[in-house]
Design an enzyme around this catalytic site. Sequence first.
Site: not given
Length: 666
Positions: A124, A208, A243, A299
């Site tokens: 990421k 973040e 999440h 993926r």
Amino acid sequence: MARAPNYRRFNTLLIANRGEIACRVIRTARAMGLRTVAVYSEADRDALHVAIADEAVLIGPAPARDSYLDIGKVIAAARRSGAEGVHPGYGFLSENPAFAQACADAGLVFVGPTAAMMTAMGSKSNAKALMEKAGVPLVPGYHGEAQDDATLQGAANRIGYPVLVKASAGGGGRGMRIARKAGELAAALASARREAQAAFGDERMLIEKYVENPRHIEVQVIGDTHGNLLSLFDRECTLQRRHQKVIEEAPSPTLNAARRDTVCEAARKAAGAVNYVGAGTVEFVSDGKEVFFIEMNTRLQVEHPVTELITGIDLVEWQLRVAFGEKLPLAQDRIVMKGHAIEARVYAENPNRNFMPSVGRITTWRTPPEIDGLRIDSGYRKGDTVSPHYDAMLAKVIAWAETRDAAISRLARALDGIDVRGVVTNVPFLSALATHTDVRANAIDTGFIERHLTDLTGMSAAPGETELAGAVAGIMQVEREASRTDAASPWRTAGWMPVGRRQRQFVFRHGQSEHEVILVYGNGPSQLRVGDKDIAFAFEPDEAEDITLTLDGMRSRIVFVVDGREVYVRTRNGRFALHWVDPFGGDDEEQANEDRIIAPLPGIVVALLAQEGAVLEKGAPILTLEVMKMEQTLRAPYAGTLKTIRCKVGDIVQEGVELAEIEPAA
């Protein structure tokens, strides 16, 4: 020297995965004329994906790190079986660049992007740096190389709280924690690192700015080796818990046509930054005004079926054609969207126990037929065992219709037709979620489930006349079958006797309440007495091995399962789990030792959060178990002193083992 990938036609495909996705890949591969090879651990010897593959290779013991995550064993299985291609599915090694490169080095075709593309987008942190250069909008955050606590704390302070701590590798909601203030960051980092290391073998973190009340929108992309890169519209994955996506739909009901075009163009730009090959998903978060890139999954996604249903495209087939070196079958302007699709993930977990995973043998497995826009992707069946070693997803229920409202109704009806026993599932929770008025109105964000959790996981209503009568009928049907009464015998009428009338008492426990039913039978029609009401009662088995129940002339179909003294009944009013009380008092439940902390499932102790002698408030964390790759924190049931800890970090504990003891406060 590392070999470059060699995309080419092959005849034998090894699926480096298990469960639902392995079964799904096998179906398409066989339809394309390919020979299929499954891999399996010792825990999966009798699994469905093993049974339906042409061949299967044992690759190790139950723990994933010793089997499904062991690159050397998977490569050896491919060589032994004569496989020329490898499909990684999702999870496990699917986003591991070392695995993709190992396949290339072994002369195998990896059905997916190259190791270099995976490295660029799978991290990421790296992906955000690439997107910054490409001009793709990003959520404010830190994605640097330095991983010491001081650097991460400083970054969080600069960004401003709340912040999202997130594993740089992997996905699926693992290794993610929210820190709403500076004092919460250290604990969030420690927990997220442990979970990321266990799930992905990589504990690197990024930070973040946490977007309040966000929506999660993603775009399916696919590229070939000829420079073609397409987007296949968008998906809404906002309904999440921890999440982890719960319900997904396509297209997003949040986007209008103009915004859809903008988001899809941004996704193509993101994938184009690495000349992407294969299927992937570009994920965005929206604050209701702007859309920000958050990551790319290199993926196939769990939720890919909703895209397949609105486009008519088999994504696994396209993945394989790309791996063969072929061009994508359609150009961008030929991809047409039709209708709406929605998917719900069925898990072996107990929503009424904080979604604790459930393990055991599946004794009943019934799903509705896949007709009229309904699709069910599953990796389980009756008799299979749900292991504590792997993800707890049992199946995906996907419904398509011309409109969103019709698709939701079709999904809700399909969920109502699912019966799984032997393990606890989240099906009632999914039914409540799918039919919630705010979900139908698209008045949701990623925190919706947490805010409405009490309503969505509430205990079913008390059983009424229909449910109690259904339980009696189910018990009598089981007794009738056990006695093997001749089909033509008058005894097939409930309780028929040539002369006289008799009574039989049934007592059913539901939650904390008990319900008495009196069956009056013999010469003439049978009756049930519920409270002070007498009801004409009759039943007969139907072709589906259920019961057609008739009460005072009202006929209804009843689904039942009788397992010892546990009786499961599904009626038009919902699902009811009843305990048939032993009339001789032989089944009184032992009172739980509430002063002891017991392992709810097999797992690994990954953290001790309190010391012996500590004075604890009710709900204080005591220790953390890793169960099915997810962390479960066990807490004090009441205020008191932590008297004893009977485990240490790294211990593998079995269900029911005592882990700690608390002395209640005076």
